[in-house]
Design an enzyme around this catalytic site. Structure first.
Site, short mmCIF file in Angstrom:
data_model
loop_
_atom_site.label_atom_id
_atom_site.label_comp_id
_atom_site.label_asym_id
_atom_site.label_seq_id
_atom_site.Cartn_x
_atom_site.Cartn_y
_atom_site.Cartn_z
N HIS A 1 0.84 -1.20 0.00
CA HIS A 1 0.00 0.00 0.00
C HIS A 1 0.88 1.25 0.00
O HIS A 1 2.06 1.21 0.34
CB HIS A 1 -0.92 0.02 1.22
N ASP B 1 3.67 -4.70 3.88
CA ASP B 1 5.12 -4.86 3.85
C ASP B 1 5.58 -6.21 4.39
O ASP B 1 6.47 -6.84 3.83
CB ASP B 1 5.82 -3.72 4.58
#
Length: 467
Positions: A75, A338
């Site tokens: 994102h 992540d």
């Protein structure tokens, strides 16, 4: 290059924002002056290209034809999480209740400073044109995703010549979903794109982009005995320095650590941060390596179960590669977090797992793992499969740079011949068992990742989560 970006942002702001406050116009000189510290913020700050590009062109080698392209992206730039936001607010409370004049590197707080978290509803969310603290901010997650889409088309647009309808997959975090939607907006209206929102809840089991969420066996404290050895006295030194400059302030080492996160997230929200100027270069290096250590031993090769966690998605991408000649779709685009990308890269062997990071000192010569290089906000990992004459090859492009597989890179553009790659991949997943290692059966009865193959009949549209 950067000035042109700022000017284009300014033009858009003038059109869309009406009257811009004079104070914000005065801040334009600060925007773009702090990009050299992005690599030291542990992946919390704005996107930047992978510094170790080895000088390899990322263009398709001459005479070759792309057969399949996969993307796994993080994102975009965001506000802090609820927990990190609460920690930052505690430090802000100390500063905002200080009744004396600030001195030294905190003197910017004397100049009508406005705290960058203006609304608690922004926590966990993507930074956008609408919620950014500065209309000139070029580092919002919204702009990053749209810019990424345009760069993607410039690099790979030819892949869509016979494919205008396709899915894009996103984990069910609201900010991940929003990033995917901004990316879609950036691609333009010439495509018919189906956004598939795939559950990242624990109950999703193996059918997810976020396998770590379905892994009750994962223990973030498993390697604390290693992490606790890292010297954090530099944080004490920061607190002492600020307290000495400002009598009665009483900041702690925890406050000092929090200021690094404040710096990163304020950059995402405002485009610059005076907080970032508090730190010396040495302090940034020490903080950055501390973040590398935590990720390496919690989400990377330093934690022995991570290779099994990442294998859930890695095996699916291998299956797609092997089916490239029979699949109608040639481009597979996915957005997640992540940690999921770090898990995936660990299984793929892109992150060195032959040498564990030491917590005894900062290993300048021997450290090949820098968290922020792999997963800045908006990170993107491409898997390219291309054919040159009668031979087929695979290579990875991470954050705009070709990152070769060290033991398999003799092909064009330092790629790996396809059969050698499959042999390599088989060794990487040997002994992994996501379902068993994670004890997935205790939270879900879903044992297979299927969304890449059944999306057209299932139509994934999971409830968005603010996480």
């Amino acid at each position: 290059m950067f000035k042109s970006v700022v000017y284009s942002v300014l033009a858009a702001a003038l059109v869309n924002a009406g009257t811009i406050p004079l104070g914000e116009l005065a801040d334009v000189a600060k925007i773009g002056t702090q990009e050299d510290i992005f690599p030291f913020l542990g992946g919390a700050g704005p996107y930047f290209s992978f510094p170790g590009d080895y000088g390899i062109s990322r263009d398709l080698p001459e005479g070759c034809e792309m057969k399949q392209l996969q993307m796994l992206a993080r994102h975009g730039e965001r506000y802090p999480t609820y927990s990190k936001g609460a920690t930052i607010m505690k430090t802000w409370y100390k500063l905002s209740n200080y009744t004396r004049q600030f001195n030294g590197s905190l003197s910017f707080l004397n100049d009508d400073y406005e705290f960058f978290i203006r609304d608690d509803d922004d926590l966990e969310m993507e930074t956008t044109f609408a919620n950014s603290d500065n209309v000139l901010n070029p580092y919002t997650g919204e702009m990053d995703a749209k810019r990424h889409a345009r760069e993607f088309l410039a690099q790979y647009g030819y892949m869509f010549e016979n494919q205008t309808s396709f899915p894009i997959f996103a984990a069910s975090s609201e900010r991940v979903h929003d990033t995917a939607q901004y990316f879609i907006d950036g691609l333009g209206d010439q495509f018919n794109i189906s956004l598939q929102t795939v559950s990242e809840a624990m109950s999703a089991g193996a059918n997810t982009l976020s396998a770590g969420n379905a892994c009750p066996g994962w223990d973030e404290d498993a390697n604390d005995d290693i992490l606790d050895k890292y010297d954090t006295t530099y944080l004490d030194d920061i607190a002492k320095r600020l307290n000495k400059e400002n009598k009665g302030l009483n900041l702690t080492s925890k406050d000092a650590n929090t200021l690094f996160a404040w710096c990163a997230y304020e950059l995402n929200a405002r485009g610059y941060s005076d907080v970032c100027d508090i730190f010396t270069e040495d302090e940034l290096v020490r903080y950055s390596y501390g973040q590398d250590l935590v990720s390496f031993y919690q989400d990377g090769p330093g934690y022995d179960m991570i290779r099994s966690v990442g294998a859930n998605l890695f095996n699916a991408t291998l299956k797609l590669l092997k089916q490239s000649e029979t699949q109608d779709l040639k481009v597979w685009l996915s957005f997640t977090h992540d940690t999921d990308i770090l898990n995936y890269l660990t299984t793929a062997g892109i992150i060195d797992d032959k040498n564990n990071l030491t917590a005894e000192y900062v290993p300048f010569m021997g450290n090949t793992f820098h968290k922020s290089w792999y997963v800045p906000q908006g990170a993107r990992v491409y898997t390219e499969k291309f054919q040159c004459s009668n031979d087929t090859y695979v290579r990875y492009v991470i954050n705009d740079a070709v990152v070769p597989i060290e033991t398999c890179s003799t092909g064009p553009g330092f790629s790996c011949e396809i059969n050698d790659f499959y042999d390599y991949a088989e060794k990487r997943v040997a002994g992994t068992d996501f379902l068993k290692v994670c004890n997935v059966s205790s939270v879900s009865n879903v044992t297979e990742l299927t969304f890449y193959w059944d999306w057209n009949t299932t139509h994934y549209n999971d409830t968005l989560l603010k996480q």
